[in-house]
Write a protein that holds these residues in place. Structure first.
Motif, PDB file in Angstrom:
ATOM      1  N   GLN A   1      -2.796   4.761  -1.813  1.00 39.05           N
ATOM      2  CA  GLN A   1      -2.205   3.424  -1.963  1.00 39.05           C
ATOM      3  C   GLN A   1      -0.834   3.285  -1.324  1.00 39.05           C
ATOM      4  O   GLN A   1      -0.339   2.178  -1.168  1.00 39.05           O
ATOM      5  CB  GLN A   1      -2.116   3.071  -3.453  1.00 39.05           C
ATOM      6  CG  GLN A   1      -3.494   2.890  -4.072  1.00 39.05           C
ATOM      7  CD  GLN A   1      -3.412   2.620  -5.559  1.00 39.05           C
ATOM      8  OE1 GLN A   1      -3.137   3.504  -6.355  1.00 39.05           O
ATOM      9  NE2 GLN A   1      -3.623   1.372  -5.926  1.00 39.05           N
TER      10      GLN A   1
ATOM     11  N   THR B   1      -0.913   7.950  -5.106  1.00 42.86           N
ATOM     12  CA  THR B   1      -2.039   7.600  -5.972  1.00 42.86           C
ATOM     13  C   THR B   1      -3.201   7.105  -5.120  1.00 42.86           C
ATOM     14  O   THR B   1      -3.003   6.630  -3.988  1.00 42.86           O
ATOM     15  CB  THR B   1      -1.635   6.505  -6.981  1.00 42.86           C
ATOM     16  OG1 THR B   1      -1.095   5.389  -6.250  1.00 42.86           O
ATOM     17  CG2 THR B   1      -0.579   7.009  -7.947  1.00 42.86           C
ATOM     18  N   LEU B   2      -4.402   7.212  -5.662  1.00 41.50           N
ATOM     19  CA  LEU B   2      -5.585   6.770  -4.925  1.00 41.50           C
ATOM     20  C   LEU B   2      -6.361   5.739  -5.735  1.00 41.50           C
ATOM     21  O   LEU B   2      -6.423   5.805  -6.964  1.00 41.50           O
ATOM     22  CB  LEU B   2      -6.512   7.957  -4.625  1.00 41.50           C
ATOM     23  CG  LEU B   2      -5.934   9.013  -3.685  1.00 41.50           C
ATOM     24  CD1 LEU B   2      -5.425  10.201  -4.462  1.00 41.50           C
ATOM     25  CD2 LEU B   2      -6.948   9.429  -2.645  1.00 41.50           C
ATOM     26  N   LYS B   3      -6.939   4.799  -4.992  1.00 38.69           N
ATOM     27  CA  LYS B   3      -7.825   3.809  -5.609  1.00 38.69           C
ATOM     28  C   LYS B   3      -9.050   3.688  -4.710  1.00 38.69           C
ATOM     29  O   LYS B   3      -8.908   3.494  -3.497  1.00 38.69           O
ATOM     30  CB  LYS B   3      -7.095   2.468  -5.713  1.00 38.69           C
ATOM     31  CG  LYS B   3      -7.809   1.449  -6.583  1.00 38.69           C
ATOM     32  CD  LYS B   3      -6.892   0.262  -6.876  1.00 38.69           C
ATOM     33  CE  LYS B   3      -7.635  -0.882  -7.522  1.00 38.69           C
ATOM     34  NZ  LYS B   3      -8.401  -0.506  -8.721  1.00 38.69           N
ATOM     35  N   ASP B   4     -10.201   3.851  -5.281  1.00 37.10           N
ATOM     36  CA  ASP B   4     -11.455   3.812  -4.514  1.00 37.10           C
ATOM     37  C   ASP B   4     -11.394   4.726  -3.286  1.00 37.10           C
ATOM     38  O   ASP B   4     -11.869   4.373  -2.206  1.00 37.10           O
ATOM     39  CB  ASP B   4     -11.767   2.380  -4.070  1.00 37.10           C
ATOM     40  CG  ASP B   4     -12.018   1.469  -5.262  1.00 37.10           C
ATOM     41  OD1 ASP B   4     -12.500   1.983  -6.290  1.00 37.10           O
ATOM     42  OD2 ASP B   4     -11.700   0.276  -5.166  1.00 37.10           O
TER      43      ASP B   4
ATOM     44  N   LYS C   1     -15.063   9.109  -3.617  1.00 29.52           N
ATOM     45  CA  LYS C   1     -13.920   8.197  -3.576  1.00 29.52           C
ATOM     46  C   LYS C   1     -13.084   8.404  -4.843  1.00 29.52           C
ATOM     47  O   LYS C   1     -13.409   7.908  -5.915  1.00 29.52           O
ATOM     48  CB  LYS C   1     -14.398   6.753  -3.420  1.00 29.52           C
ATOM     49  CG  LYS C   1     -14.966   6.499  -2.015  1.00 29.52           C
ATOM     50  CD  LYS C   1     -15.486   5.120  -1.816  1.00 29.52           C
ATOM     51  CE  LYS C   1     -16.987   5.018  -1.978  1.00 29.52           C
ATOM     52  NZ  LYS C   1     -17.824   5.965  -1.234  1.00 29.52           N
TER      53      LYS C   1
ATOM     54  N   GLU D   1      -8.911   5.527  -1.482  1.00 34.11           N
ATOM     55  CA  GLU D   1      -7.864   5.250  -0.499  1.00 34.11           C
ATOM     56  C   GLU D   1      -6.483   5.506  -1.089  1.00 34.11           C
ATOM     57  O   GLU D   1      -6.199   5.133  -2.234  1.00 34.11           O
ATOM     58  CB  GLU D   1      -7.955   3.791  -0.016  1.00 34.11           C
ATOM     59  CG  GLU D   1      -9.282   3.494   0.663  1.00 34.11           C
ATOM     60  CD  GLU D   1      -9.296   2.148   1.372  1.00 34.11           C
ATOM     61  OE1 GLU D   1      -8.219   1.531   1.528  1.00 34.11           O
ATOM     62  OE2 GLU D   1     -10.394   1.714   1.755  1.00 34.11           O
TER      63      GLU D   1
ATOM     64  N   ASP E   1     -10.233   8.254  -7.593  1.00 34.65           N
ATOM     65  CA  ASP E   1      -9.440   7.179  -8.178  1.00 34.65           C
ATOM     66  C   ASP E   1      -8.496   7.823  -9.201  1.00 34.65           C
ATOM     67  O   ASP E   1      -8.939   8.526 -10.104  1.00 34.65           O
ATOM     68  CB  ASP E   1     -10.381   6.176  -8.860  1.00 34.65           C
ATOM     69  CG  ASP E   1      -9.650   4.946  -9.338  1.00 34.65           C
ATOM     70  OD1 ASP E   1      -9.847   3.881  -8.718  1.00 34.65           O
ATOM     71  OD2 ASP E   1      -8.892   5.052 -10.326  1.00 34.65           O
ATOM     72  N   SER E   2      -7.200   7.610  -9.053  1.00 34.95           N
ATOM     73  CA  SER E   2      -6.229   8.341  -9.872  1.00 34.95           C
ATOM     74  C   SER E   2      -6.419   8.128 -11.362  1.00 34.95           C
ATOM     75  O   SER E   2      -6.244   9.045 -12.163  1.00 34.95           O
ATOM     76  CB  SER E   2      -4.803   7.946  -9.473  1.00 34.95           C
ATOM     77  OG  SER E   2      -4.550   8.340  -8.153  1.00 34.95           O
ATOM     78  N   THR E   3      -6.771   6.909 -11.755  1.00 40.54           N
ATOM     79  CA  THR E   3      -6.961   6.628 -13.172  1.00 40.54           C
ATOM     80  C   THR E   3      -8.142   7.406 -13.730  1.00 40.54           C
ATOM     81  O   THR E   3      -8.054   8.045 -14.778  1.00 40.54           O
ATOM     82  CB  THR E   3      -7.177   5.112 -13.389  1.00 40.54           C
ATOM     83  OG1 THR E   3      -6.137   4.420 -12.704  1.00 40.54           O
ATOM     84  CG2 THR E   3      -7.152   4.760 -14.853  1.00 40.54           C
ATOM     85  N   ARG E   4      -9.237   7.372 -12.988  1.00 43.57           N
ATOM     86  CA  ARG E   4     -10.423   8.128 -13.423  1.00 43.57           C
ATOM     87  C   ARG E   4     -10.145   9.627 -13.394  1.00 43.57           C
ATOM     88  O   ARG E   4     -10.603  10.378 -14.255  1.00 43.57           O
ATOM     89  CB  ARG E   4     -11.608   7.819 -12.489  1.00 43.57           C
ATOM     90  CG  ARG E   4     -12.287   6.487 -12.736  1.00 43.57           C
ATOM     91  CD  ARG E   4     -13.728   6.489 -12.185  1.00 43.57           C
ATOM     92  NE  ARG E   4     -13.810   6.932 -10.792  1.00 43.57           N
ATOM     93  CZ  ARG E   4     -13.745   6.115  -9.747  1.00 43.57           C
ATOM     94  NH1 ARG E   4     -13.592   4.823  -9.927  1.00 43.57           N
ATOM     95  NH2 ARG E   4     -13.833   6.598  -8.533  1.00 43.57           N
TER      96      ARG E   4
END
Lengths: 157, 750
Positions: free
Chosen positions: B686, B679-682, B322, B684, B324-327
């Motif tokens: 966004q 961008t992605l979060k978990d 999964k 998914e 995550d863009s920040t990570r």
């Protein structure tokens, strides 16, 4: 059953009254000139005229159109409509289309806009941009759209 | 994971690519003479080429006609009807770039056709329609005109020679006394015969093995501003696109895709979906990347979509990564500090003692292609095979993928290429994701007792969230230079997923662990001591080429940093670039000089609050320079005027080149504006539609003027080269206004 007046003809459509006009046109009546782009009134590809007003047919249910006149790209550019014919001619002259998918909606917005102007009044560049801002073109034909709308307005003066 | 369906298609394609790499800058080779054959069956004069024929002839010349099998029917490039109408088949996808007009122009030039009688039609996955240099069905890499210019000229010239011979026989005169003009053969005494009248007799004649092509000075069509063949149809709603396919009894499918790439289904409650009027079936189908989905098949798009949204689905995402863009950004930053494969080597010792230094980090997000026509594919299963109707950049690859899914032989699948509403790379991919999906749905529908043709249509949300994005990239640069702007050492690290890894192109594109599609556009044309380290992390986000591919980010990095060196050393950005080009890069010089001259740069006084921005970049063998005027209003960067200087060698259709530069410039601008990011979060995505994945509108469009450098050299690509230099030119203007360089896209002004 809903009765739709499309391009001057009455059609009976056997569909849920909540069905968007777009899908009644495309899937029930075979009028595929009106395009599906986003399904959320964000891109303008599905623009048609309801009693002369430009609307987004992807979010407007057929129940809203009952008893009103729907006009699509097919009738707008078949030569029978003076403003539509001028817009069509300007679009060809300026070779506006690239992929062309959004152009039905662009032309329907431009035609409604030019019809909304008092006879002979020429739109300013800012007015043209505002009138056309609801229609996305991913190919980037905007420069030629501007030129074609201005040219059609001059031809109609 | 790649399907094992490339036998036949890919080995040949790869062979061509490898040969091309070896030949490096060799000009496109004309087709071997033996590829030209005359074929009967369609009425009138038909010329075709047949791949595989060369091999057949190598074995035994007498087996040549047998080489036409098992394709069943030979397909033509040019047909001249008895009424004189000339129909040219294009061996590419038309999706806005104008090849449907340019290829017929090229053929009609040598044929001396009457342009008003020239039509065009789309091809298929038939072997005749491969790219003559790549050897596979491919529309991409701005290759159409570059690779098929000689091919279509020779086709036209051969057809003309046969018409001349037929007229000479008819009149019993020496062929040398005849000439052609606008669709007619004209005798010395003034007698005339239209091509349509001669077509059938010409059919009976042998195809000449050699033909003389015109000299550029004799061109009458090539180089003339020519309105698109499809202009009227596309300005009246009469142009049919793939999504407009309406076959008798046809059903429409909308598929629920997993929220995380590659996820599988845990449970499906389809009760509410099945209750919707018009819904015919709800089918579990395997999807791209090992995922599963649920297809709702109905008698139209609306009930199918309603059904899809009424599904109650639980997904099993435990086994998939999964993202995550920040990570991901933190992970990329960590990679910058590690050793990795090198694309360029140079001595970095001077960096430590350089009198001036720049250290810069650039971040580029994932980007969706978002063509205006949502992805779709119609599949018609028949007793003898399958017929696909799809706007595809890779119809050969797609046909093979369909054959694999449907359990058919490749020759049992026909792919009819449809007019496409944009694509920008999204309709050409080795996994054939949406084509495979359409075939899986058609197969499952048939198993469920539905034998009607099935048209798969993606919702816009499926398009924005469905993957195959321009990869996210991080660049990190440390540059040492002196007070004159002489670069002493440039240490550069690039981090981003590889586009071709795992694909059949990997062997050609990835060298020493570096994917060329990620680094193209780095360093050149500047003769810099650059060390380039590349990291290709693997992530669960599907990536793909996006109009102008690597140059979408490399041009931005190079051209903003070059500009920054010029700024820090108080040099004019044009003069500095010209100094770096020296006399080694005449096309760069000419393109930039043309943009400078036509923009008024350095002469014209700009309104208060505006600044000039300059950038130049070569991609796909063409050079485009931009000189722009920009300002900052209410915290937003605004692009006012753009002047383009273009070097693409010979211009076939000036109206198309202008349109392609205008369009590519706008797509370049699209990368700069707020909201241009996936961008992605978990795991998914966004964004979901044009409300949150923002693309430019007419109100964002600058004034734009396009100028081309005159040239008679063989044409180079123009579909993509207008894109790369726009964003850095805009950024350079903003940096001059704010004093702060823009080092990410979209711009961050606050």
């Amino acid at each position: 059953m809903s009765t739709l007046n499309v391009n001057g003809q009455a059609h009976t459509v056997d569909a849920d009254p909540a069905t968007p006009i777009l899908w009644a046109l495309r899937d029930h009546l075979g009028l595929t000139g009106t395009k599906f782009g986003c399904g959320a009134a964000l891109c303008g590809a599905c623009t048609v005229h309801l009693d002369g007003q430009a609307i987004r047919s992807c979010v407007t249910p057929i129940s809203v159109a009952e008893g009103k006149r729907l006009t699509t790209i097919e009738a707008t550019t078949d030569g029978s409509d003076r403003v539509g014919a001028a817009v069509h001619a300007a679009w060809v002259k300026h070779d506006v289309a690239q992929c062309g998918y959004c152009q039905s909606g662009q032309i329907m917005s431009a035609t409604a806009f030019l019809k909304s102007l008092p006879q002979g009044r020429q739109p300013t560049p800012a007015e043209i941009d505002t009138a056309m801002a609801g229609n996305i073109c991913r190919c980037g034909t905007y420069a030629r759209i501007r030129a074609a709308v201005a040219d059609a307005a001059r031809a109609l003066a | 994971m790649l399907p094992s369906t490339f036998q036949g298609e890919l080995p040949r394609a790869l062979q061509h690519l490898i040969e091309r790499e070896r030949a490096a800058d060799a000009p496109p080779a004309p087709l071997p003479r033996r590829h030209f054959l005359k074929v009967a069956g369609l009425g009138g004069l038909v010329l075709g080429t047949f791949p595989g024929l060369a091999a057949a002839q190598g074995a035994a010349a007498s087996t040549a006609p047998a080489a036409l099998k098992p394709t069943e029917q030979p397909l033509s490039f040019v047909r001249i009807a008895p009424d004189g109408e000339v129909t040219v088949t294009i061996n590419r996808l038309e999706f806005g770039q104008g090849v449907q007009t340019a290829l017929p122009m090229i053929l009609a030039e040598e044929l001396d056709a009457d342009w008003s009688l020239v039509r065009s039609r789309m091809g298929s996955n038939d072997g005749a329609y491969v790219d003559p240099r790549f050897g596979m069905h491919l529309t991409g890499g701005s290759n159409t005109i570059k690779h098929s210019y000689t091919q279509y000229r020779e086709l036209g010239a051969r057809a003309r020679a046969m018409l001349l011979s037929a007229a000479a026989t008819r009149w019993s005169v020496d062929v040398a006394t005849l000439r052609t003009q606008a669709g007619q053969v004209i005798a010395a005494d003034g007698r005339r015969l239209g091509y349509g009248e001669l077509a059938e007799a010409a059919m009976a004649l042998p195809v000449p093995t050699t033909v003389k092509l015109k000299e550029a000075k004799d061109f009458r069509l090539i180089g003339q501003p020519t309105t698109r063949i499809d202009a009227k149809a596309k300005s009246s709603g009469r142009q049919a696109f793939g999504i407009d396919m309406r076959l008798p009894g046809q059903l429409t499918a909308v598929v629920a895709h997993p929220p995380v790439f590659g996820a599988r289904l845990k449970s499906v409650d389809d009760g509410a979906a099945r209750a919707i009027k018009g819904v015919k079936a709800v089918l579990r189908v395997p999807l791209d990347r090992g995922a599963e989905g649920v297809a709702v098949v109905a008698d139209g798009y609306w009930p199918a979509k309603q059904g899809r949204e009424a599904l109650k689905l639980e997904w099993d995402t435990a086994a998939v990564e999964k993202v995550d863009s920040t990570r991901q950004l933190a992970q990329y930053r960590a990679l910058v500090k590690q050793e990795g494969p090198r694309h360029f080597e140079a001595d970095m010792a001077p960096l430590a003692k350089a009198p001036r230094r720049i250290e810069a980090e650039f971040v580029f997000p994932y980007l969706a292609h978002a063509p205006m026509e949502p992805l779709n594919c119609t599949v018609q299963l028949t007793d003898s095979g399958a017929e696909l109707h799809v706007g595809s950049q890779f119809p050969g690859v797609d046909g093979l993928a369909a054959a694999r899914v449907l359990g058919l032989k490749p020759e049992q699948v026909r792919v009819n290429v449809q007019m496409a509403g944009g694509g920008f790379g999204r309709r050409g991919l080795f996994s054939s994701d949406y084509v495979v999906e359409a075939c899986e749905v058609a197969k499952a529908a048939r198993t469920a007792g539905l034998s009607a043709p099935v048209r798969l249509v993606w919702r816009r949300e499926d398009d924005i969230q469905g993957g195959y994005y321009r990869p996210m990239h991080l660049h990190h640069a440390r540059i040492g230079f002196d007070d004159r702007g002489q670069v002493l050492a440039w240490d550069h690290v690039l981090v981003g997923q590889s586009i071709t890894e795992g694909s059949p192109f990997a062997g050609v594109m990835i060298k020493n662990g570096v994917d060329n599609t990620a680094v193209e556009g780095m360093r050149d044309p500047y003769d810099l001591p650059m060390r380039l380290t590349v990291h290709h992390p693997k992530l669960n986000v599907p990536v793909l080429w996006w109009r102008s591919v690597g140059s979408t980010h490399t041009a931005f990095v190079m051209e903003t940093l070059i500009d920054e060196i010029a700024r820090q050393t108080r040099q004019d950005p044009v003069a500095y670039r010209m100094k770096l080009f020296g006399d080694q890069h005449p096309r760069h010089r000419e393109a930039l000089q043309l943009a400078v001259d036509r923009s008024g740069y350095g002469k014209k006084r700009l309104p208060a609050g505006r600044a000039w921005g300059v950038a130049v970049h070569e991609s796909f063998e063409s050079v485009v320079a931009y000189v722009v005027e920009a300002s900052v209003k209410k915290g937003q960067a605004v692009l006012h005027r753009v002047t383009a200087g273009v070097h693409c060698n010979l211009v076939v259709n000036p109206r198309t080149v202008e349109a392609q530069v205008q369009g590519a410039a706008l797509m370049g601008l699209s990368m700069c504006l707020p909201g241009a990011a996936i961008t992605l979060k978990d795991g998914e995505v966004q964004q979901s539609n044009f409300g949150d994945f923002v693309v430019p509108r007419i109100t964002d469009m600058p004034e734009i003027a396009v100028h081309t450098v005159p040239s008679a050299d063989p044409p180079t690509g123009m579909g993509e080269p207008g894109l790369p230099a726009l964003a850095p030119a805009f950024a350079n203007a903003i940096a001059r206004l704010t004093g702060k360089p823009q080092r990410q896209l979209p711009f961050q002004l606050a």
